[in-house]
Enzyme design. Structure first.
Site, PDB file in Angstrom:
ATOM      1  N   GLU A 148       0.233   2.704   4.246  1.00 29.56           N
ATOM      2  CA  GLU A 148       0.572   1.273   4.300  1.00 29.56           C
ATOM      3  C   GLU A 148       1.724   0.953   5.258  1.00 29.56           C
ATOM      4  OE1 GLU A 148       1.035  -0.001   0.226  1.00 29.56           O
ATOM      5  OE2 GLU A 148      -0.860   0.905  -0.343  1.00 29.56           O
ATOM      6  N   ASN A 189      -3.549   5.987   5.719  1.00 28.57           N
ATOM      7  CA  ASN A 189      -4.192   5.328   4.581  1.00 28.57           C
ATOM      8  C   ASN A 189      -3.630   3.910   4.398  1.00 28.57           C
ATOM      9  OD1 ASN A 189      -5.914   5.743   2.175  1.00 28.57           O
ATOM     10  ND2 ASN A 189      -4.016   5.601   0.976  1.00 28.57           N
ATOM     11  N   HIS A 225      -9.149  -1.932  -1.992  1.00 27.16           N
ATOM     12  CA  HIS A 225      -8.842  -2.717  -3.191  1.00 27.16           C
ATOM     13  C   HIS A 225      -9.424  -4.106  -2.930  1.00 27.16           C
ATOM     14  CE1 HIS A 225      -6.447   0.422  -4.943  1.00 27.16           C
ATOM     15  NE2 HIS A 225      -5.710   0.522  -3.852  1.00 27.16           N
ATOM     16  N   GLU A 256      -9.387   4.444  -2.409  1.00 28.68           N
ATOM     17  CA  GLU A 256      -8.827   3.864  -3.644  1.00 28.68           C
ATOM     18  C   GLU A 256      -9.712   2.721  -4.124  1.00 28.68           C
ATOM     19  OE1 GLU A 256      -4.648   2.862  -3.170  1.00 28.68           O
ATOM     20  OE2 GLU A 256      -4.248   4.672  -2.010  1.00 28.68           O
ATOM     21  N   ASP A 258     -11.619  -0.115  -5.702  1.00 30.52           N
ATOM     22  CA  ASP A 258     -11.838  -0.895  -6.923  1.00 30.52           C
ATOM     23  C   ASP A 258     -12.148  -2.321  -6.484  1.00 30.52           C
ATOM     24  OD1 ASP A 258      -9.183  -1.848  -6.357  1.00 30.52           O
ATOM     25  OD2 ASP A 258      -8.307  -0.603  -7.929  1.00 30.52           O
TER      26      ASP A 258
HETATM   27  O1  9MR Z   1      -1.964   3.384  -9.216  1.00 27.86           O
HETATM   28  C1  9MR Z   1      -0.607   3.359  -8.851  1.00 27.86           C
HETATM   29  C2  9MR Z   1       0.169   2.660  -9.945  1.00 27.86           C
HETATM   30  O2  9MR Z   1       0.139   3.404 -11.137  1.00 27.86           O
HETATM   31  C3  9MR Z   1       1.591   2.446  -9.496  1.00 27.86           C
HETATM   32  O3  9MR Z   1       2.273   1.689 -10.463  1.00 27.86           O
HETATM   33  C4  9MR Z   1       1.589   1.725  -8.171  1.00 27.86           C
HETATM   34  C5  9MR Z   1       2.968   1.468  -7.647  1.00 27.86           C
HETATM   35  O4  9MR Z   1       2.913   0.846  -6.400  1.00 27.86           O
HETATM   36  O5  9MR Z   1       0.882   2.500  -7.221  1.00 27.86           O
HETATM   37  C6  9MR Z   1      -0.460   2.592  -7.558  1.00 27.86           C
HETATM   38  O6  9MR Z   1      -1.207   3.172  -6.533  1.00 27.86           O
HETATM   39  C7  9MR Z   1      -1.143   2.552  -5.249  1.00 27.86           C
HETATM   40  C8  9MR Z   1      -1.380   3.641  -4.234  1.00 27.86           C
HETATM   41  O7  9MR Z   1      -0.450   4.663  -4.409  1.00 27.86           O
HETATM   42  C9  9MR Z   1      -1.294   3.094  -2.820  1.00 27.86           C
HETATM   43  N1  9MR Z   1      -2.178   1.962  -2.636  1.00 27.86           N
HETATM   44  C10 9MR Z   1      -2.086   0.919  -3.629  1.00 27.86           C
HETATM   45  C11 9MR Z   1      -2.229   1.499  -5.038  1.00 27.86           C
HETATM   46  C12 9MR Z   1      -2.217   0.390  -6.070  1.00 27.86           C
HETATM   47  O8  9MR Z   1      -0.969  -0.240  -6.103  1.00 27.86           O
END
Ligand code: 9MR
Length: 403
Positions: A148, A189, A225, A256, A258
Site C-alpha cells: 500500500e 501488494n 477488497h 486479500e 473479499d
Molecule cells: O486483517 C487485518 C486486521 O485484522 C487488522 O486489524 C488490520 C489493520 O490494518 O489489517 C488487516 O489486514 C489488512 C492487510 O494487512 C493489508 N490490506 C488491508 C487489510 C484489511 O485492513
C-alpha cells in the site's frame, strides 16, 4: 497450443465433492488460500475447515508478521505470532504467502515518529527486512515486500519511508528481501489496483521502478477488497493483470479477496450478486496463466476485518458467520470446476500463452452500479456510473450511493 504441465495432466477431473484448492490446482492454478489470525486457531470448528488442504492450499498470516509485532522496539525481534501460523500451514501441507515487510500501517511509533536521516532509515529498513526474511527463509512461497505505497490518484503515500527516502525505499526493500531469501517470490501488494485506473497504472510503474533499479520483483498482489455490485468489469480486471506482466512482473495473485455488502442484512438477490462478483474475479484469474492463485481475507464472515472498519458493512466472504457456505462459495467452486474440467480434457486447447498475455489491450470499461450500490467517496476507485433509473448522490465525504 497449450502443453499441459505435469501437475495438470496428472490430475483427474475432480469429483462432485471436490474443494476449492483441489479445483484451483486442477484448473492450473498454484493454490486457493485463506488468511487467518492467531486468536482464531482456538476455534475448533473453524480450524477443521482451515486446515483442510483440499480446501485451502495456502495460508496468509493476517497480522502476525507485521512490523508492529515482529520488531515492536528497535532491534528486538519476535516471531511467535507469525511462527504459529507458518507452523500451522506446514503441518497441514499448505504454502504460505508471507505478509508484510514495509507498510505505513501497523508500524511501531519508533519507526513512524522517528526523526531519521537517510542513512539511518535505510539501515532500519535493511535490518528489519534482513532479519524477518532471514527468519522465514525457505518457508514463504512469497513475500508482500511493500504494501500500500500508493494513494488513490496514483501518487505516493506520504509515509515515513517516502518522506525520508523518496521512492527509492521501494527498490531498497526488494533488494534486501531478495538478498535474504533468493527463492521467495517478491510482491508489491495494494488495494484498488484490480481494475484499470490511475492507481493501477502507478502500481505497474512500481514494477518498472524496481526492475530499473536492478532489483528483483516477481509479482503484483491485488488485494481485491471489493464491494458487491460495484466491482471492475472482467475486461478491466484482465487488463490490469496484463499491465503488471507487461511492466515486468512474471505473476500476479488476488491476495486479500473479499466482496462486502455496504449495508446488511444481505437480501437473496444481494447474495446472488455477490456470487456473480466472485465469479467475475475468479474468471479473471483463470483467464491468465500468470495469475497463480486467489486468497480470501479469511474464509468466514465470523472473522472478517470489515465490520470493525466499515460500520454496518460486511458479509464479504464465502462462508457465513455460522461457517455455512454461501451462494458465493458455490459460484467460485462451479467456475473453478468448469475450468478444471476443461483443462483436464483439452490438452490441445489453445489458451492464453504468457507471450500474448503480456501484451496489454485497451478495453473500454463500461460499468453501471446497481441502485443503492456505492458510486463514489474518498478512497473509492470503483465504478462511478449508476444503472438506468438511479443517480449518484453523496451521503458524506466517504460514501456516495446510487439512489
Ligand atoms: O486483517 C487485518 C486486521 O485484522 C487488522 O486489524 C488490520 C489493520 O490494518 O489489517 C488487516 O489486514 C489488512 C492487510 O494487512 C493489508 N490490506 C488491508 C487489510 C484489511 O485492513
Amino acid at each position: 497450443m497449450h502443453i499441459l504441465t505435469s501437475t495438470t495432466a496428472l490430475l483427474a477431473i475432480p469429483g462432485a465433492a471436490a474443494q476449492l484448492n483441489q479445483l484451483a490446482k486442477a484448473a492450473g492454478k498454484l493454490y486457493f488460500g485463506s488468511a487467518t489470525d492467531n486468536n482464531e486457531l482456538s476455534d475448533s470448528a473453524y480450524v477443521k475447515i482451515l486446515k483442510d488442504s483440499n480446501m485451502f492450499g495456502q495460508i496468509t498470516p493476517g497480522n502476525g508478521q507485521k512490523w508492529q509485532y515482529t520488531e515492536s522496539s528497535q532491534g528486538s525481534f519476535s516471531y511467535d505470532s507469525g511462527d504459529e501460523i507458518v507452523n500451522f500451514a506446514k503441518t497441514n501441507n499448505q504454502i504460505v504467502r508471507c505478509h508484510t515487510l514495509v507498510w505505513y500501517s501497523q508500524l511501531p511509533s519508533w519507526v513512524s515518529d522517528g526523526s531519521w536521516s537517510t542513512s539511518q532509515l535505510t539501515s532500519v529498513v535493511n535490518t528489519h527486512i534482513a532479519n524477518e526474511v532471514g527468519h522465514y527463509k525457505g518457508k514463504c512461497y512469497s513475500w508482500d515486500v511493500v504494501n500500500e505505497a500508493l494513494n488513490e490518484d496514483g501518487t505516493y503515500r506520504d509515509n515515513v519511508f517516502y518522506k525520508v527516502l523518496g521512492e527509492s525505499y521501494i527498490p531498497l526493500a526488494f533488494k534486501v528481501a531478495a538478498a535474504a531469501d533468493s527463492s521467495a517470490k517478491l510482491y508489491y501488494n495494494d488495494y484498488n489496483i484490480e481494475g484499470t485506473g490511475s492507481k493501477q497504472a502507478a502500481a505497474a510503474k512500481i514494477v518498472k521502478l524496481v526492475k530499473d533499479a536492478g532489483a528483483k520483483i516477481d509479482g503484483v498482489g491485488m488485494q481485491a477488497h471489493l464491494i458487491v455490485g460495484s466491482i471492475p468489469s472482467q475486461s478491466s480486471l484482465e487488463s490490469a493483470i496484463k499491465s503488471y506482466l507487461s511492466a515486468g512482473a512474471t505473476e500476479v495473485a488476488y491476495t486479500e479477496l473479499d466482496i462486502r455488502f455496504s449495508s446488511l442484512p444481505a437480501s437473496d438477490s444481494g447474495l446472488k450478486q455477490q456470487a456473480d462478483d466472485y465469479t467475475t474475479v475468479t474468471k479473471a484469474c483463470l483467464a491468465n496463466k500468470a495469475c497463480v492463485g486467489i486468497t480470501i481475507w479469511d474464509y468466514t464472515d465470523k472473522y472478517s476485518w470489515i465490520p470493525s472498519v466499515f460500520n454496518g458493512a460486511g458479509a464479504a466472504l464465502l462462508w457465513d458467520e455460522n461457517l455455512k457456505q454461501k451462494p458465493a462459495y458455490t459460484a467460485v467452486s462451479s467456475v473453478l470446476k468448469a475450468a478444471a474440467t476443461k483443462s483436464a480434457v483439452s490438452d490441445t486447447a489453445t489458451v492464453t500463452t504468457l507471450s500474448t498475455a503480456i501484451k496489454p489491450t485497451a478495453t473500454a470499461d463500461a460499468c453501471a452500479v446497481a441502485k443503492y450500490g456505492q458510486c463514489g467517496g474518498k478512497g473509492f476507485s470503483g465504478c462511478t456510473a449508476c444503472a438506468a433509473g438511479a443517480s449518484c448522490a453523496a451521503t458524506n465525504d466517504y460514501y456516495s450511493q446510487c439512489v
